[in-house]
Design an enzyme around this catalytic site. Structure first.
Site: not given
Ligand SMILES: [Zn+2]
Ligand SMILES: [Zn+2]
Lengths: 181, 445
Positions: A131-132, A135, A141-142, A166, A169
């Protein structure tokens, strides 16, 4: 997918074996080159006695100074992190930035009075790092329910999502970097 | 939600502005900052912001004064006040002066995202109302609901008609018919689609675990509970909660569930604060709930509350005409995921599939196709690649349990007993997988 150089740095409190497994998982998910460092570091300077937690903003700056260069650096902590406006953070990174920090402190089931579950803990840690990293690679954010870029504020939210980006993304990533997927 | 919500942050502290800026940018909002009230007011004059997040205590003009000035010009502006020390007086004053809400610094990350989500929901709603366009709904995100048969088309039209409302739904169908897919289809075609769909597999959890799972618990609720834990009802706020295997819950949980459904209000285990959550409930079962009500094993009042709409999914053997489409769909799905060229299927094999009973329904068919692709020659699925031995097809003696046991063991082997991967492949959660391993006494070789 794009191929950043990732440096995964442990700031203490993680077993070598776990770090190697994390690196392997990251290699598989991102196809990037991942290096692991385990450094000795005195966290006391970053401890805030009134909050009894460690200051995430200050740590980000410190990590940036410690590891110059152009690889993406993800610092792993085993202590509870905060930033001034939030009571805690699982991690944070600057959008399109070079540095990300992740805390494993609240990821274990035992913090919530449940049976420890090493595999689940590992999954959560991988997801937070992914996640980080997302970024740092420019993703916001999705809303896709299974995408790792969905924002999570509780561990239960983390468990709802998968560890991968996904389709949308991924497309965004390849646009950002100009690489073909 | 194509519309981008814009936020203005007003705070004299750099670190607060920076952190909030970072947080909202990552959440996909348009964000601007101002370090004092007069700068903010001139920004507001020149631009339109959907949400204004302002500190109360600032040098020069304070936040409350700024709030009053904004409200005088734009009565419908959404202004959220932040304060370091929650004094009841200032909070009450802020609300009296028209603040949308106020928050105390530091915030719980969840409270912050909750607050902003609710505010942006209001923004989106009022914009939508302004447009007031009646659109004909067409089902989206139903690519995995395959079938042209009248039976399946009926299900899809039921999904379409129920999606727009917030009514409770019970989905009935044999195991493997795809009840969770129907729940997903309802959720993702409803106005709640931008909020979570939270699934709970009731059958996999003991009563006390289920309670903590559904309602969450407070720090210190029992030994070892160091932090608050959010329950599924809370996570489903503004979204949908899907309760699978609803027939398995205990009488005690039935009472609690009924109470939550009636009040949309509950407390975390060990907590004393009422938590409100606006969720839609969809349940699924493979049992005859009506009969359970007659036997007294399922509460009648709960049944009627849940059973506002009932969708029954037909077993695969009652929609044989969908089998070719399904086969084609699964072939594409698995060949793509294994990065292989698309395979064909031998005529004889397809014909036999159409005769097969499929006690495990679509899921069983899916597993068969996946397996056939793995073991096959890479060009064509042959009859011998399908576990449809004559005796099996003719007598059907092999029980569903046995099939399941075999399949679970196979998948575990395939993924080297990696529980996460295996659970993912089986499309069940880890707890369910552990329970199955226990139930079938499977052993790591
Ligand atoms: Zn985040
Ligand atoms: Zn996504």
């Amino acid at each position: 997918m794009l191929q950043p150089h990732i440096l995964l740095v442990s700031f203490g409190g993680f077993e070598k074996k776990l770090l190697q497994r994390l690196a392997e998982a990251l290699r598989i998910e991102t196809k990037a080159e991942v290096q692991v460092r385990d450094i000795y570091f005195d966290l006391n300077l970053f401890y805030d006695p009134t909050r009894r937690q460690y200051n995430g903003n200050e740590l980000m700056k410190e990590v940036d100074a410690l590891f110059p260069g152009n690889q993406k650096v993800i610092a792993l902590f085993n202590v509870d992190l905060f930033i001034p406006i939030l009571t805690y953070i699982f991690g944070q990174a600057m959008l399109n930035g070079r540095i990300g920090i992740v805390s494993a402190y609240r990821l274990g089931n035992e913090r919530y009075g449940l049976e420890p579950d090493p595999a689940l803990y590992f999954d959560r840690l991988v997801k937070e790092i992914m996640h980080e990293l997302g970024h740092m690679l420019g993703l916001i954010h999705c809303h896709s329910p299974l995408c790792v870029m969905r924002s999570s504020t509780y561990v239960e939210d983390i468990d709802q999502k998968h560890s991968a980006y996904c389709k949308n993304c991924l497309e965004m990533l390849s646009e950002n970097t100009g690489h073909k997927t | 939600m194509a519309m981008k919500v814009s936020i203005l942050i007003v705070d004299d502290e750099d670190s607060v502005r920076d952190s909030l800026y970072n947080w909202f940018i990552e959440d996909g909002y348009d964000v601007e900052c101002a370090e004092n009230a007069s700068k903010a007011l001139s920004l507001i004059e020149a631009n339109h912001y959907h949400i204004i997040l302002a500190d109360i205590k600032m040098p020069g003009m304070d936040g409350l004064e700024m709030l009053r000035r904004i409200k005088a010009v734009k009565a419908d502006a959404i202004v959220i006040m932040m304060t370091a020390f929650a004094t009841v007086n200032t909070a009450v004053q802020a609300l009296k002066d028209g603040a949308y809400d106020y928050v105390t610094k530091p915030f719980d990350p969840d409270d912050l995202s909750h607050l902003i989500r609710n505010a942006s929901k209001q923004v989106v709603l009022s914009t939508e109302n302004a447009q007031l366009k009646e659109r004909v709904t067409k089902l989206e995100n139903v690519d995995d609901l395959i079938g042209n048969s009248p039976a399946m088309q009926k299900v899809l039209s039921e999904v379409e008609s129920v999606a727009q409302s917030s009514s409770s739904v019970i989905i009935t169908g044999e195991s493997g018919t795809g009840k969770e897919l129907i729940a997903r289809a309802i959720h993702f075609n409803s106005p709640r689609k931008f909020f979570p769909l939270v699934s709970v597999h009731c059958g996999a959890l003991s009563e006390s675990l289920l309670e903590s799972e559904l309602f969450g618990h407070e720090k210190g609720a029992f030994t070892g509970a160091m932090y608050n834990r959010k329950g599924r009802f809370e996570m489903a706020d503004n979204g949908t909660i899907f309760l699978d295997e609803i027939a398995t819950i205990s009488m005690k949980m039935q009472v609690e569930l009924l109470r939550v459904l009636e009040s949309k209000c509950f407390m975390r285990v060990g907590g004393n604060k009422e938590i409100e959550s606006d969720f839609r409930v969809i349940c699924a079962t493979n049992r005859d709930l009506k009969k359970m009500v007659e036997n007294g094993t399922f509460r009648e009042d709960l049944y009627y509350r849940l059973n506002v709409v009932n969708i029954t999914i037909p077993p695969l053997r009652e929609r044989v005409e969908d089998i070719p489409l399904l086969v084609e769909y699964f072939i594409r799905k698995y060949c793509e995921s294994m990065s292989r060229d698309l395979v064909k299927i031998e005529k004889a094999a397809l014909a036999r599939l159409e005769e097969f009973e499929f006690p495990g329904n679509v899921r069983e068919l899916e597993n068969m196709i996946e397996r056939a692709i793995v073991i096959g020659n890479g060009k064509e699925i042959k009859l011998k690649d399908l576990p449809l031995g004559k005796q099996v097809a003719a007598t059907g003696i092999e029980s569903l349990d046995e099939n399941e046991k075999k399949h679970v063991a196979q998948i575990l082997d395939k993924y080297n007993w990696n529980i996460s991967k295996s659970a993912k492949a089986l499309k069940i959660d880890r707890v369910t997988l552990y329970n199955k391993i226990k139930k079938y006494k499977l052993r790591h070789p």
